[in-house]
Design a protein around this motif. Structure first.
Motif, PDB file in Angstrom:
ATOM      1  N   THR A   1      -9.436  -3.153  -3.698  1.00 47.28           N
ATOM      2  CA  THR A   1      -8.231  -3.967  -3.812  1.00 47.28           C
ATOM      3  C   THR A   1      -6.951  -3.217  -3.476  1.00 47.28           C
ATOM      4  OG1 THR A   1      -8.062  -3.401  -6.162  1.00 47.28           O
ATOM      5  CG2 THR A   1      -9.273  -5.412  -5.589  1.00 47.28           C
ATOM      6  N   PHE A   2      -6.966  -1.884  -3.612  1.00 55.18           N
ATOM      7  CA  PHE A   2      -5.746  -1.088  -3.477  1.00 55.18           C
ATOM      8  C   PHE A   2      -5.612  -0.423  -2.125  1.00 55.18           C
ATOM      9  CE2 PHE A   2      -9.210   1.500  -5.074  1.00 55.18           C
ATOM     10  CZ  PHE A   2      -9.185   2.588  -4.225  1.00 55.18           C
ATOM     11  N   CYS A   3      -6.638  -0.482  -1.281  1.00 50.84           N
ATOM     12  CA  CYS A   3      -6.725   0.408  -0.128  1.00 50.84           C
ATOM     13  C   CYS A   3      -6.129  -0.213   1.131  1.00 50.84           C
ATOM     14  CB  CYS A   3      -8.181   0.799   0.124  1.00 50.84           C
ATOM     15  SG  CYS A   3      -8.370   1.977   1.479  1.00 50.84           S
TER      16      CYS A   3
ATOM     17  N   HIS B   1       0.825  -0.998  -1.090  1.00 53.70           N
ATOM     18  CA  HIS B   1       0.878  -1.054   0.364  1.00 53.70           C
ATOM     19  C   HIS B   1       0.939  -2.515   0.803  1.00 53.70           C
ATOM     20  CE1 HIS B   1       0.073   3.107   1.824  1.00 53.70           C
ATOM     21  NE2 HIS B   1      -0.300   3.255   0.569  1.00 53.70           N
ATOM     22  N   PRO B   2       1.756  -2.817   1.810  1.00 51.35           N
ATOM     23  CA  PRO B   2       1.802  -4.196   2.304  1.00 51.35           C
ATOM     24  C   PRO B   2       0.417  -4.666   2.747  1.00 51.35           C
ATOM     25  CG  PRO B   2       3.565  -2.884   3.255  1.00 51.35           C
ATOM     26  CD  PRO B   2       2.657  -1.925   2.553  1.00 51.35           C
TER      27      PRO B   2
ATOM     28  N   THR C   1      -1.481  -5.620  -4.188  1.00 56.22           N
ATOM     29  CA  THR C   1      -0.059  -5.870  -3.953  1.00 56.22           C
ATOM     30  C   THR C   1       0.253  -7.361  -4.100  1.00 56.22           C
ATOM     31  OG1 THR C   1       0.142  -3.972  -2.483  1.00 56.22           O
ATOM     32  CG2 THR C   1       1.796  -5.692  -2.248  1.00 56.22           C
ATOM     33  N   ALA C   2      -0.607  -8.197  -3.528  1.00 57.08           N
ATOM     34  CA  ALA C   2      -0.420  -9.644  -3.648  1.00 57.08           C
ATOM     35  C   ALA C   2      -0.610 -10.104  -5.087  1.00 57.08           C
ATOM     36  CB  ALA C   2      -1.385 -10.367  -2.716  1.00 57.08           C
ATOM     37  N   ALA C   3      -1.649  -9.591  -5.746  1.00 56.43           N
ATOM     38  CA  ALA C   3      -1.944 -10.023  -7.117  1.00 56.43           C
ATOM     39  C   ALA C   3      -0.818  -9.662  -8.077  1.00 56.43           C
ATOM     40  CB  ALA C   3      -3.258  -9.395  -7.580  1.00 56.43           C
TER      41      ALA C   3
END
Length: 612
Positions: A343-345, A539-540, A545-547
């Motif tokens: 999720t973070f990458c 990161h965009p 990032t969205a969550a």
């Protein structure tokens, strides 16, 4: 979503006619410019660093491979043009960027560490890159000196998101000291923040993209073009358009004329290569140019080191004994995005959507490239793939066998070693246990001495949200799996380093303490030789990032960073995990240092690794 204008693309016949007229005019203009360099113009490339504090001596642990890779085709074209000389009849390649000549073998084998010669005085392709690693007053002064001495017609800047604020500073300095310089920005930040939708013919830009930052006035208009997508072919195409419009000497080059030449090239030539988006800032508007050419595989592109010396030294490789900073290390990739969906990458296939890779059948080609790097002075190679060969054990085994065969043909017994990145689940793939066991054995026999694994967290409640524990055939607890994977690698005679990431979903002070202690136990048991603590930065385009609702990431304000953020790579107050307080970050810094001791990356190493 915001839609920008697209240029009109003429039909092929019309484009060829207009292009021919442009080529003839171009030759006449340069022929009539006595005393000017013969049909070429000065150019330089720069890697925007991610840190402003030296924190001690900064080593060279990683070459700027994203930038090197993006430059391969334009440099290849330039060198071929300079070697061939001017054709009798006017040609699209009459005018070219002056990258110089490829380094000879003596240069390649001796030039390493920071570059010391001015770009204006260098006649090698390797000498045309500015790579400061740290952006402080010393680096700014050096950069200004380079710009003033060279007066480049074009400046190319490669930037990850955390470096974007310094890329903008570089661009502004270039416009100040070489006002007619065309500034082109690319790299991972551009890739992460620009999306073009073919179905609707619209471009979508993140709020933190260079395009939006310039359009709404958060930064001065100091960038002329932004390139996202397949860097090498798109940059080659754009620089050909610049060459078709560049004037002799130090006069201006109009962006609208460059966009026009770009569309003529795309409309008139068959076999346009590369897929991505070019955005040009023209008077009163920004113009989107979607490029939809054939994708190139890694094997079809030149080696990134064809034009550059191997300058890195990586402290985990020591068998050569050539320097206290570590062996001279080349960096390679078999694929540039990760097949998994953490999720973070920002390297996840969900973010990049466009892997450039070697096919699993091209292991021999990769082994041959390694052999070439050894001949050019490499004492070690580190594979920066998010996951080595995408975790395909058949490809890993084939590569190791090919590498042993080719190394056997080398004269002498100079020490050589290599390393790569794997994941816990790739190592513990129960369905392919025999293949994994054979692969790890082959890796060690072929010279692999070091494996890097992203542990992320040792708290079960955190790892449940990450999307990393993908092989549900292995239902064990994450802590047990990590320990087993590390023990398996160590059992095959290879050392293991790890990255630890704080600030993921489910994180609190209790899970931080749990992770610090469990990593400490792995160190106590000799399963880790290095542990790198990191703070989650948004990161965009990533799922987390969205969550977390972080759709406005400040990667442009040029603010001074401060402790405790400076102890972690890419960490700035505006972009770190909302789940961590500043007190939490101080706690992570101090407790990891106390519990992990010398196994923890120190501040200088953390700063240096940010440049990879």
């Amino acid at each position: 979503m915001r839609t920008l204008s697209e240029p009109h693309c003429p039909d092929a016949a019309e484009a060829r006619g207009k292009l021919a007229e442009l080529i003839v005019r171009r030759r006449g203009l340069f022929d009539a410019a006595p005393g000017q360099p013969r049909f070429r113009y000065p150019i330089m490339a720069a890697l925007a660093p991610v840190a402003t504090s030296r924190g001690g001596e900064v080593a060279y642990p990683g070459d700027p491979m994203c930038l090197y890779s993006a430059l391969t085709l334009t440099i290849q074209r330039s060198v071929a043009r300079l070697r061939a000389g001017l054709a009798e009849e006017p040609s699209p390649d009459d005018v070219c960027a002056d990258w110089g000549e490829y380094p000879d073998d003596d240069y390649r084998r001796t030039a390493n560490g920071p570059r010391s010669e001015l770009i204006a005085d260098s006649r090698t392709t390797d000498g045309h890159v500015f790579d400061p690693r740290i952006w402080d007053q010393v680096a700014r002064d050096r950069f200004i000196a380079e710009i003033r001495a060279l007066q480049p017609k074009v400046l190319l800047i490669s930037s990850v998101s955390a470096a974007h604020r310094y890329a903008l500073d570089m661009a502004e300095l270039a416009k100040t000291h070489a006002p007619h310089c065309v500034v082109i920005v690319g790299g991972r930040h551009a890739d992460e923040t620009i999306r073009y939708h073919d179905a609707t013919r619209t471009a979508e830009f993140s709020w933190s993209s260079t395009v939006e930052v310039l359009r709404d006035g958060r930064a001065a208009q100091v960038v002329d073009f932004v390139v996202a997508g397949d860097g090498a072919p798109l940059l080659d195409l754009l620089l050909r358009a610049v060459s078709l419009t560049a004037t002799p000497g130090f006069g201006p080059t109009g962006n609208a004329e460059i966009v026009n030449a770009l569309t003529l090239l795309m409309s008139s030539e068959d076999g346009i290569q590369g897929s991505g988006t070019i955005v040009g800032f023209c008077p009163a508007e920004a113009v989107v140019v979607p490029v939809r050419g054939a994708r190139l595989s890694s094997a079809e592109l030149p080696s990134p080191y064809e034009a550059f010396s191997i300058r890195a030294r990586f402290g985990v490789f020591t068998e050569s004994g050539s320097s206290p900073a570590g062996s001279r290390t080349a960096h390679m990739m078999t694929l540039d995005s990760c097949p998994f969906k953490c999720t973070f990458c920002s390297e996840s296939i969900q973010v990049s959507n466009r892997p450039t890779r070697f096919a699993v059948s091209e292991t021999e080609h990769v082994a041959q490239r390694v052999l070439g790097l050894i001949n050019w002075g490499a004492e070690a190679v580190f594979f920066d793939d998010p996951v080595f060969w995408g975790g395909n054990w058949k490809a890993i085994n084939g590569f190791c066998q090919d590498l042993m065969r080719y190394r056997g043909a080398l004269p002498g017994d100079a020490p050589f070693e290599w390393g790569a990145q794997l994941t816990v689940d790739v190592v513990l793939n129960r369905a392919k246990a025999d293949e994994v066991r054979a692969g790890l054995d082959l890796m060690r026999r072929s010279g692999c001495t070091y494996i890097y694994i992203g542990v992320e967290s040792m708290a079960e409640r955190v790892m449940a949200h990450v999307g990393k524990n993908l092989l549900r055939r292995n239902p064990e607890a994450w802590v047990s799996k990590v320990r087993e994977a590390l023990a398996t690698i160590r059992g095959h005679g290879m050392r293991v380093g790890s990255s630890v990431l704080f600030g993921l979903d489910g994180e609190n002070r209790e899970t931080i303490e749990e992770t610090v202690e469990e990593i400490g136990r792995l160190i106590d048991d000799g399963l880790l030789i290095m542990a790198s603590p990191n703070i989650l930065t948004y990161h965009p385009g990533t799922a987390i990032t969205a969550a977390h609702g972080q759709d406005r990431l400040d990667y442009h304000s040029r603010k001074d960073n401060r402790p405790p953020y400076t102890y972690f790579e890419e960490a700035y107050p505006e972009v770190v995990s909302r789940l961590l307080t500043e007190d939490d970050i101080w706690y992570i810094h101090k407790s990891a240092a106390a519990r992990w001791g010398s196994i923890r990356n120190n501040a200088a190493e953390a700063v240096a690794e940010a440049a990879i």
